[in-house]
Design a protein around this motif. Sequence first.
Motif, PDB file in Angstrom:
ATOM      1  N   GLU A  91      38.024  48.628  43.201  1.00 22.09           N
ATOM      2  CA  GLU A  91      38.397  48.054  41.911  1.00 22.09           C
ATOM      3  C   GLU A  91      39.693  47.252  41.997  1.00 22.09           C
ATOM      4  OE1 GLU A  91      36.518  47.968  39.415  1.00 22.09           O
ATOM      5  OE2 GLU A  91      34.997  49.462  39.941  1.00 22.09           O
ATOM      6  N   GLN A  92      40.401  47.363  43.101  1.00 23.41           N
ATOM      7  CA  GLN A  92      41.631  46.580  43.270  1.00 23.41           C
ATOM      8  C   GLN A  92      41.342  45.154  43.744  1.00 23.41           C
ATOM      9  OE1 GLN A  92      44.816  48.656  45.397  1.00 23.41           O
ATOM     10  NE2 GLN A  92      43.847  50.629  44.880  1.00 23.41           N
ATOM     11  N   LEU A  93      40.090  44.882  44.086  1.00 21.91           N
ATOM     12  CA  LEU A  93      39.718  43.503  44.413  1.00 21.91           C
ATOM     13  C   LEU A  93      39.661  42.718  43.110  1.00 21.91           C
ATOM     14  CD1 LEU A  93      36.960  44.137  47.109  1.00 21.91           C
ATOM     15  CD2 LEU A  93      39.438  43.925  47.383  1.00 21.91           C
ATOM     16  N   ARG A  94      40.285  41.539  43.105  1.00 26.54           N
ATOM     17  CA  ARG A  94      40.579  40.877  41.831  1.00 26.54           C
ATOM     18  C   ARG A  94      39.868  39.553  41.598  1.00 26.54           C
ATOM     19  NH1 ARG A  94      46.105  42.416  43.628  1.00 26.54           N
ATOM     20  NH2 ARG A  94      46.314  40.286  44.396  1.00 26.54           N
ATOM     21  N   THR A  95      39.205  39.011  42.632  1.00 29.55           N
ATOM     22  CA  THR A  95      38.624  37.674  42.463  1.00 29.55           C
ATOM     23  C   THR A  95      37.230  37.591  43.083  1.00 29.55           C
ATOM     24  OG1 THR A  95      39.477  36.799  44.554  1.00 29.55           O
ATOM     25  CG2 THR A  95      40.947  36.670  42.620  1.00 29.55           C
ATOM     26  N   PRO A  96      36.413  36.621  42.646  1.00 25.78           N
ATOM     27  CA  PRO A  96      35.114  36.394  43.294  1.00 25.78           C
ATOM     28  C   PRO A  96      35.246  36.076  44.769  1.00 25.78           C
ATOM     29  CG  PRO A  96      35.220  35.237  41.198  1.00 25.78           C
ATOM     30  CD  PRO A  96      36.604  35.746  41.472  1.00 25.78           C
ATOM     31  N   GLN A  97      36.349  35.421  45.136  1.00 24.61           N
ATOM     32  CA  GLN A  97      36.562  35.048  46.532  1.00 24.61           C
ATOM     33  C   GLN A  97      36.779  36.286  47.405  1.00 24.61           C
ATOM     34  OE1 GLN A  97      37.996  33.596  43.888  1.00 24.61           O
ATOM     35  NE2 GLN A  97      36.875  31.645  43.979  1.00 24.61           N
ATOM     36  N   GLU A  98      37.459  37.299  46.867  1.00 21.90           N
ATOM     37  CA  GLU A  98      37.665  38.519  47.624  1.00 21.90           C
ATOM     38  C   GLU A  98      36.346  39.274  47.815  1.00 21.90           C
ATOM     39  OE1 GLU A  98      42.308  39.335  46.276  1.00 21.90           O
ATOM     40  OE2 GLU A  98      40.746  40.732  45.663  1.00 21.90           O
ATOM     41  N   LEU A  99      35.515  39.278  46.784  1.00 25.70           N
ATOM     42  CA  LEU A  99      34.205  39.920  46.917  1.00 25.70           C
ATOM     43  C   LEU A  99      33.346  39.165  47.930  1.00 25.70           C
ATOM     44  CD1 LEU A  99      33.228  40.968  43.268  1.00 25.70           C
ATOM     45  CD2 LEU A  99      34.535  42.205  44.991  1.00 25.70           C
ATOM     46  N   ALA A 100      33.431  37.845  47.921  1.00 21.88           N
ATOM     47  CA  ALA A 100      32.667  37.041  48.875  1.00 21.88           C
ATOM     48  C   ALA A 100      33.116  37.321  50.303  1.00 21.88           C
ATOM     49  CB  ALA A 100      32.831  35.552  48.553  1.00 21.88           C
ATOM     50  N   TYR A 101      34.415  37.459  50.503  1.00 22.46           N
ATOM     51  CA  TYR A 101      34.953  37.763  51.833  1.00 22.46           C
ATOM     52  C   TYR A 101      34.438  39.115  52.316  1.00 22.46           C
ATOM     53  CZ  TYR A 101      38.392  38.673  55.522  1.00 22.46           C
ATOM     54  OH  TYR A 101      38.998  38.971  56.726  1.00 22.46           O
ATOM     55  N   LEU A 102      34.440  40.109  51.438  1.00 23.84           N
ATOM     56  CA  LEU A 102      33.936  41.438  51.796  1.00 23.84           C
ATOM     57  C   LEU A 102      32.456  41.377  52.145  1.00 23.84           C
ATOM     58  CD1 LEU A 102      34.123  44.498  52.059  1.00 23.84           C
ATOM     59  CD2 LEU A 102      33.894  44.661  49.560  1.00 23.84           C
TER      60      LEU A 102
ATOM     61  N   ARG B 271      28.734  49.134  49.702  1.00 25.77           N
ATOM     62  CA  ARG B 271      29.678  48.060  49.404  1.00 25.77           C
ATOM     63  C   ARG B 271      28.984  46.933  48.655  1.00 25.77           C
ATOM     64  NH1 ARG B 271      30.356  50.002  54.480  1.00 25.77           N
ATOM     65  NH2 ARG B 271      32.425  50.413  55.352  1.00 25.77           N
ATOM     66  N   MET B 272      27.763  46.566  49.132  1.00 27.09           N
ATOM     67  CA  MET B 272      27.032  45.460  48.530  1.00 27.09           C
ATOM     68  C   MET B 272      26.598  45.784  47.099  1.00 27.09           C
ATOM     69  SD  MET B 272      27.156  43.175  50.907  1.00 27.09           S
ATOM     70  CE  MET B 272      28.788  43.903  51.115  1.00 27.09           C
ATOM     71  N   LEU B 273      26.258  47.037  46.847  1.00 26.82           N
ATOM     72  CA  LEU B 273      25.859  47.432  45.503  1.00 26.82           C
ATOM     73  C   LEU B 273      27.039  47.333  44.543  1.00 26.82           C
ATOM     74  CD1 LEU B 273      23.568  48.440  43.726  1.00 26.82           C
ATOM     75  CD2 LEU B 273      24.165  50.784  44.370  1.00 26.82           C
TER      76      LEU B 273
ATOM     77  N   CYS C  39      31.600  39.234  40.603  1.00 27.65           N
ATOM     78  CA  CYS C  39      30.724  38.692  41.642  1.00 27.65           C
ATOM     79  C   CYS C  39      30.232  37.300  41.272  1.00 27.65           C
ATOM     80  CB  CYS C  39      29.536  39.632  41.858  1.00 27.65           C
ATOM     81  SG  CYS C  39      28.413  39.093  43.160  1.00 27.65           S
ATOM     82  N   SER C  40      30.294  36.383  42.223  1.00 24.82           N
ATOM     83  CA  SER C  40      29.828  35.017  41.976  1.00 24.82           C
ATOM     84  C   SER C  40      28.318  34.924  42.165  1.00 24.82           C
ATOM     85  CB  SER C  40      30.517  34.040  42.934  1.00 24.82           C
ATOM     86  OG  SER C  40      30.018  34.217  44.259  1.00 24.82           O
ATOM     87  N   ARG C  41      27.740  33.869  41.627  1.00 23.77           N
ATOM     88  CA  ARG C  41      26.302  33.628  41.800  1.00 23.77           C
ATOM     89  C   ARG C  41      25.969  33.415  43.280  1.00 23.77           C
ATOM     90  NH1 ARG C  41      25.445  29.463  36.662  1.00 23.77           N
ATOM     91  NH2 ARG C  41      25.852  31.037  35.029  1.00 23.77           N
ATOM     92  N   ALA C  42      26.850  32.726  43.984  1.00 19.40           N
ATOM     93  CA  ALA C  42      26.613  32.462  45.410  1.00 19.40           C
ATOM     94  C   ALA C  42      26.581  33.764  46.202  1.00 19.40           C
ATOM     95  CB  ALA C  42      27.686  31.527  45.953  1.00 19.40           C
ATOM     96  N   THR C  43      27.534  34.650  45.928  1.00 13.88           N
ATOM     97  CA  THR C  43      27.590  35.926  46.654  1.00 13.88           C
ATOM     98  C   THR C  43      26.391  36.796  46.302  1.00 13.88           C
ATOM     99  OG1 THR C  43      30.004  35.846  46.725  1.00 13.88           O
ATOM    100  CG2 THR C  43      28.965  37.987  47.077  1.00 13.88           C
ATOM    101  N   ALA C  44      26.028  36.824  45.027  1.00 15.34           N
ATOM    102  CA  ALA C  44      24.868  37.618  44.599  1.00 15.34           C
ATOM    103  C   ALA C  44      23.594  37.129  45.272  1.00 15.34           C
ATOM    104  CB  ALA C  44      24.722  37.557  43.082  1.00 15.34           C
TER     105      ALA C  44
END
Length: 266
Positions: free
Chosen positions: A29-40, A52-54, A62-67
Amino acid sequence: MLPQDRKDFIDAHFHENIAEQDLSREVFEQLRTPQELAYLAERHNWDNGVQRMLWIAQSPLCSRATAAEIFWLSQPQEYQKYKLGQKLKSAQKQQVFTLIQTVLQRFPQDYVAAADLHFDPVPMLQNSLDIPAALYQPTPGDPSYVYYTSDDVSHWFAQDWLIQIEQASSAIELFNIAWFMHEPEQARAILAHPLCDLGIATLVFWRLYSRCSLDVTTPALLRDLLHNIDSGSYAPTIAYVPAEDDAIELPKAAKWHIPPALKQAV
C-alpha cells in the motif's frame, strides 16, 4: 521515469526470494503511482505465484497498460475451457483464474489511463485463437461421405496435390481431398477453389488446427479462415460433423471470450 529510490524500495520488499506468505500488504500500500505498480509487474517472476499481480490488478492505481499486460501474461487462453466463477481443484490455477477474472471485471473502466505506460497485445495474439462455438456444430448441406483412402493419396507429391485440388469437379470430390490434407499450402488451394463450401472450410479449419499447428503460417491462416466463415464467405453445400470426425481431437469449446478491448493496444 521512476526515481531510483522507489526502484530500490520495490526491489527490496518484493524480490523473488520472498515467499508469497511473507509478502506485506501494508508495504504494498506504500506504492503510490501507476508507474511503481508497472515496475513491480515487469519484474515479477511468475513461477513465484501471482499474489503480487492480484494486488496490482485490484489497486485503483493500476494502469490499463499494466492490467492488460498482467492479463495476457496469465495465459488466459488456457482458462477459457472453464466457466467464469468456476472453482478449480488446483489452488495455483484457481489463483491465476481469479487474477484473470479480476482484470476481466475491471477493464478498462476501473483502471488508470497513464499516458507514459503502454502495452500492445498483438505479439501475444499471434498464436491466440478464439474458436467460436459454431465451429463445433454440424454444417448444413447434403450428406458427406469419404470414398478416398489413404492409399489413394499416399503417392501424391506436392504438385500432385495442387493438381488434384484444381481439377476437383464436385464439392464431394473436393471434400474427399480435404479429408486427407496435411499442409497449409494444400489448405490454401482448397479454400480458394470455387466449390469450397462451409462444410469443406470447416473441415479444413480442423485439419489445420490438428495437423499443422507447428507450421508458423498456420495461426494467420486459421484467423483468416475464421473471419471468412464468420462473414458468410462460404455457402452451405456439404454437411460436415466435427464431433464424428475420428481424425481430429476437438479441444474443449471456450466457455467465455476475451473482450475486444483487451485485444487492442493501450
